[in-house]
Design a protein around this motif. Sequence first.
Motif, PDB file in Angstrom:
ATOM      1  N   TYR A 135       7.301  59.647  40.781  1.00  0.00           N
ATOM      2  CA  TYR A 135       8.713  59.250  40.725  1.00  0.00           C
ATOM      3  C   TYR A 135       9.597  60.388  41.231  1.00  0.00           C
ATOM      4  O   TYR A 135      10.470  60.189  42.088  1.00  0.00           O
ATOM      5  N   GLN A 166      18.242  58.955  43.818  1.00  0.00           N
ATOM      6  CA  GLN A 166      17.890  58.411  42.502  1.00  0.00           C
ATOM      7  C   GLN A 166      18.288  56.942  42.391  1.00  0.00           C
ATOM      8  O   GLN A 166      17.531  56.121  41.857  1.00  0.00           O
ATOM      9  N   LYS A 167      19.475  56.604  42.906  1.00  0.00           N
ATOM     10  CA  LYS A 167      19.921  55.210  42.867  1.00  0.00           C
ATOM     11  C   LYS A 167      19.033  54.328  43.734  1.00  0.00           C
ATOM     12  O   LYS A 167      18.721  53.191  43.369  1.00  0.00           O
ATOM     13  N   GLN A 168      18.607  54.853  44.891  1.00  0.00           N
ATOM     14  CA  GLN A 168      17.725  54.088  45.772  1.00  0.00           C
ATOM     15  C   GLN A 168      16.395  53.781  45.090  1.00  0.00           C
ATOM     16  O   GLN A 168      15.865  52.668  45.194  1.00  0.00           O
ATOM     17  N   GLU A 170      15.852  53.634  41.854  1.00  0.00           N
ATOM     18  CA  GLU A 170      16.099  52.664  40.788  1.00  0.00           C
ATOM     19  C   GLU A 170      16.090  51.243  41.358  1.00  0.00           C
ATOM     20  O   GLU A 170      15.509  50.330  40.771  1.00  0.00           O
ATOM     21  N   ASN A 171      16.728  51.072  42.516  1.00  0.00           N
ATOM     22  CA  ASN A 171      16.743  49.749  43.160  1.00  0.00           C
ATOM     23  C   ASN A 171      15.347  49.335  43.609  1.00  0.00           C
ATOM     24  O   ASN A 171      14.967  48.164  43.493  1.00  0.00           O
ATOM     25  N   MET A 173      12.581  50.135  42.236  1.00  0.00           N
ATOM     26  CA  MET A 173      11.777  49.761  41.074  1.00  0.00           C
ATOM     27  C   MET A 173      12.033  48.306  40.691  1.00  0.00           C
ATOM     28  O   MET A 173      11.098  47.562  40.369  1.00  0.00           O
ATOM     29  N   PHE A 174      13.291  47.889  40.736  1.00  0.00           N
ATOM     30  CA  PHE A 174      13.598  46.482  40.431  1.00  0.00           C
ATOM     31  C   PHE A 174      12.929  45.567  41.451  1.00  0.00           C
ATOM     32  O   PHE A 174      12.358  44.531  41.098  1.00  0.00           O
ATOM     33  N   GLN A 194      13.106  45.162  35.738  1.00  0.00           N
ATOM     34  CA  GLN A 194      13.440  46.565  35.964  1.00  0.00           C
ATOM     35  C   GLN A 194      12.429  47.487  35.298  1.00  0.00           C
ATOM     36  O   GLN A 194      11.965  48.463  35.895  1.00  0.00           O
ATOM     37  N   THR A 195      12.072  47.167  34.070  1.00  0.00           N
ATOM     38  CA  THR A 195      11.110  47.998  33.335  1.00  0.00           C
ATOM     39  C   THR A 195       9.721  47.869  33.935  1.00  0.00           C
ATOM     40  O   THR A 195       8.999  48.864  34.070  1.00  0.00           O
ATOM     41  N   LYS A 198       9.152  50.047  36.943  1.00  0.00           N
ATOM     42  CA  LYS A 198       8.931  51.477  36.708  1.00  0.00           C
ATOM     43  C   LYS A 198       7.445  51.834  36.775  1.00  0.00           C
ATOM     44  O   LYS A 198       7.086  52.976  37.052  1.00  0.00           O
TER      45      LYS A 198
END
Length: 392
Positions: A135, A166-168, A170-171, A173-174, A194-195, A198
Motif C-alpha cells: 500500500y 493517497q486519494k488515488q 483510496e479510489n 481500492m473501491f 471499500q473495505t 483494501k
Amino acid sequence: MIYLVAFLALVCGVLAYLLVQKPKVVTEVREVEVVKEITRDVVREVERLVPAESRVWLDEDVEVRDRLLTAMESSAMRVAVEASTTTLALESPDLKGRIIGREGRNLKSFEQTTGVELVIDDAENMVTLSSFDPYRREIALLTLKALIKDGKIQPSKIEEAHQSAQKQVENSMFQAGEGAARKLDLSLPKPVLQTLGKLKFRTSFAQNVLDHSVETALFAAKIAEELGLDHVQAKRAALLHDIGKAVDAEGAHALTGMEFLADQGESELVLNAVGAHHHDIEPASPEARVVIIADILSASRPGARREAHDNYLQRLQAIESIANAEPGVERSFAVQAGRELRILIKADEATDEDMKKIVQRIGEKLRQSSDHQGQISITAIRESRFSETIKL
C-alpha cells in the motif's frame, strides 16, 4: 456428507501437490496409479472414521474428489507472489539528479514523506522503490510519477503529490472491491466494497488476500452447487471471509470481520460462516463448512503461499509497531529489510534532548522482543515548520 467432503478436500490438496511434484516425488509411478492408491486410502479412512449409518460409499473413481479437483482447476486464480520492490523506468538519465536534488534534499524529503526507500543506483534509466508494505509502495510510485510528469521536484511538491496519490489509491481500492463483487455477480454495500478493496494491498504468506478471497468464493460456489446447498450465500460468505484483515480493530480477524458485516446488515448465515472459518465460533450451517473447505483449498494449493515472505513482513511490522507505541513518535518506517528504522518525532511533544532517550528506549524494546541477531540503525528526525501567507 460434509465431514467426508472436508476430509477429501485435504486429501485432494495432497494429491494435487504430488502430481505437481511428479518429477521429484513420483518419478517411477504413473499418475493413474497414484490416484488409485490415494483413492483406496480414502475409502479405508472413510470406513474407519465415518459411522456406517451416515457413510457415503464410493467406488475407486471417487466422484467427490473429481468434483473438488474440477472446482480447483476451473477456478484457480493467478498466483501472484508479492515482491517488496517496484521499479520505475525513467525517460532520461538526467531525471536521477533532479530526483536526488541538491545535497540529496529531494531524496530525503521523498523517503521521509512516503516511508519508502528510493534506490538510485548505476542501473540506466531506472529507479527502485523498496518497502515491505505494498500500500505504501503504491502511493510512493504514484507520487514519483506525478512529480516527474509535473517537472517540479522539490519538498513542497512532494507532499502535495503524496496527498493526491493517497486519494488515488483510496479510489483504486473501491474499484478493486467493486470489480471482485462484479466478477462474482454479487451486490455489496459501498462500505463493504471499500473495505474489501483494501485487501488488494494485503498479503498472507505472499498470497494476495483479495485474489485469495475471490478464489475461495469460486471454490465455495462450485462445491455448494454440487452438494445442492445455497451456492449464492456460500459464495458471498467466502468472498467476505477475510474482510476482518482490512478492519482497523483488535482481535481475531474472523470475529472482527463478522462484527463489521453485522453492522452492514449481512444475513446470519453469512455472519456465522465468516466468524467460523477459523473455528473461532462453531459453524452453524453446511454453507459455513463449505467456506472452511474452500479457504483450505485456496490456501493449500501448491505455490499459493510462501511462509518465509510473510514472516519477513510480520517482523518489519512488529519493528514499526514498537516504535509507533513510544510517546513522542509520530510515525516510523522500517527500511533496508529491517536493518534501519527511521522515526519521525512530534516536534510539539519532544525536544532535541528527548530524541536520544526515545531512541534508546525503542532500541531496548527491540532488543528484548527480537529473536533475530544482527543490528538495526535507528534514525530520529524532529522537524519544526512555520508558514505564513503574506499579502503584497
